[in-house]
Design a protein around this motif. Structure first.
Motif, PDB file in Angstrom:
ATOM      1  N   HIS A  27       1.037  -1.306   0.014  1.00  0.00           N
ATOM      2  CA  HIS A  27       0.038  -0.059  -0.165  1.00  0.00           C
ATOM      3  C   HIS A  27       0.972   1.148   0.147  1.00  0.00           C
ATOM      4  CE1 HIS A  27      -4.024   1.830   0.994  1.00  0.00           C
ATOM      5  NE2 HIS A  27      -3.540   2.861   1.432  1.00  0.00           N
TER       6      HIS A  27
ATOM      7  N   GLU B  70      -8.714   2.801  -2.639  1.00  0.00           N
ATOM      8  CA  GLU B  70      -8.741   2.617  -1.020  1.00  0.00           C
ATOM      9  C   GLU B  70     -10.287   3.557  -0.754  1.00  0.00           C
ATOM     10  OE1 GLU B  70      -6.424   4.487   2.897  1.00  0.00           O
ATOM     11  OE2 GLU B  70      -5.386   4.712   0.805  1.00  0.00           O
TER      12      GLU B  70
ATOM     13  N   HIS C  90      -5.922  -1.929   5.597  1.00  0.00           N
ATOM     14  CA  HIS C  90      -4.790  -1.220   5.556  1.00  0.00           C
ATOM     15  C   HIS C  90      -4.599  -0.482   6.865  1.00  0.00           C
ATOM     16  CE1 HIS C  90      -2.569   2.583   4.513  1.00  0.00           C
ATOM     17  NE2 HIS C  90      -3.542   3.356   4.670  1.00  0.00           N
TER      18      HIS C  90
ATOM     19  N   GLY D  23      -2.816  -4.949   6.917  1.00  0.00           N
ATOM     20  CA  GLY D  23      -1.549  -4.280   6.566  1.00  0.00           C
ATOM     21  C   GLY D  23      -0.871  -3.673   7.850  1.00  0.00           C
TER      22      GLY D  23
ATOM     23  N   GLU E 299       3.435  -2.926   4.500  1.00  0.00           N
ATOM     24  CA  GLU E 299       3.181  -1.612   3.794  1.00  0.00           C
ATOM     25  C   GLU E 299       3.910  -0.401   4.435  1.00  0.00           C
ATOM     26  OE1 GLU E 299      -0.813  -0.124   5.837  1.00  0.00           O
ATOM     27  OE2 GLU E 299      -1.216  -1.677   4.215  1.00  0.00           O
TER      28      GLU E 299
END
Length: 255
Positions: free
Chosen positions: A6, A92, A151, A171, A199
């Motif tokens: 990410h 996202e 994330h 994430g 990430e």
């Protein structure tokens, strides 16, 4: 090999030295990058980056930028999902409960994107701030077939297990490098080997010791080091597990 699962390499923050950013990442062992879209205005730049062999892209409408979104943007997103089979996820998207004034609109936009992902059997990349329990409840209701990435996960071991049980990957980025993040660090130590992807969220989410600096994908190697320490595993083991999970989640085999 590491994958930055990410990073916003399309952002203007990288306009002056994007080539050097990629080179530093490769020197640090980061060889692949997943770049999510955030607003309709940035879709073209994200798709352009996706023409690189080492970049995978997804498109979505981010809750932080509610003022930028219009009703027609959902239709535009749906059209691009249909026109670009190379897209690896919807996102996202998500919920940022820090912004109470837009929460109702955030939920409507998030729900619409979850339905787009479900209809196309794509994973979702989710931004979730101060809303883990509510987001998990909604994901359970929708039962998305391809799961997705939570994330910048910053929750508890119990919340982590809830998302894992729903088929989602967590994430892990700069937040895990701060010693004060004790609850998150306990969660990281408790995860199964296939439960996380590393990430950076570049240019945001700086690591401990780098506050106030622009983040970049090379630092996913530092995240890997901290995660390995927290889990009592080798760097190679954590890197291999994270890479395998990211490849499976985003269906990168053969790409």
């Amino acid at each position: 090999m590491l994958i930055d699962a990410h990073c916003h390499l399309d952002f203007p923050d990288f306009a002056a030295d994007r080539k050097a950013v990629f080179e530093r990442a490769r020197d640090a062992g980061v060889q692949r990058f997943v770049v999510p879209g955030t607003t309709r205005a940035r879709f073209a730049d994200v798709l352009a980056l996706g023409r690189r062999d080492d970049v995978e892209v997804c498109l979505g409408l981010h809750p932080y930028f509610m003022d930028a979104h219009r009703e027609a943007d959902l239709e535009a997103l749906a059209q691009r999902l249909d026109d670009h089979p190379e897209l690896v996820a919807v996102g996202e998207c998500g919920i940022d409960a820090r912004f109470e004034a837009t929460l109702d609109d955030q939920w409507r936009l998030f729900d619409a994107q979850l339905r787009l992902a479900k209809a196309r059997r794509l994973p979702v990349v989710i931004h979730c701030v101060q809303a883990n329990d509510k987001v998990a409840k909604r994901l359970r209701q929708l039962d998305l077939p391809a799961g997705g990435l939570l994330h910048a996960f910053a929750g508890s071991p119990e919340q982590a297990r809830r998302f894992l049980d729903l088929g989602f990957t967590l994430g892990l980025g700069g937040a895990v490098t701060f010693e004060r993040a004790k609850r998150l660090r306990r969660a990281v130590a408790s995860l199964p080997d296939d439960g996380y992807a590393l990430e950076t969220d570049s240019p945001d989410m700086p690591l401990a010791g780098h506050q106030g600096e622009r983040n970049e994908p090379a630092r996913v190697a530092e995240v890997c080091h901290v995660v390995a320490e927290l889990r009592g595993q080798s760097l190679d083991e954590v890197a291999a597990n994270s890479t395998a999970t990211a490849r499976r989640l985003f269906r990168l085999e053969g790409r």
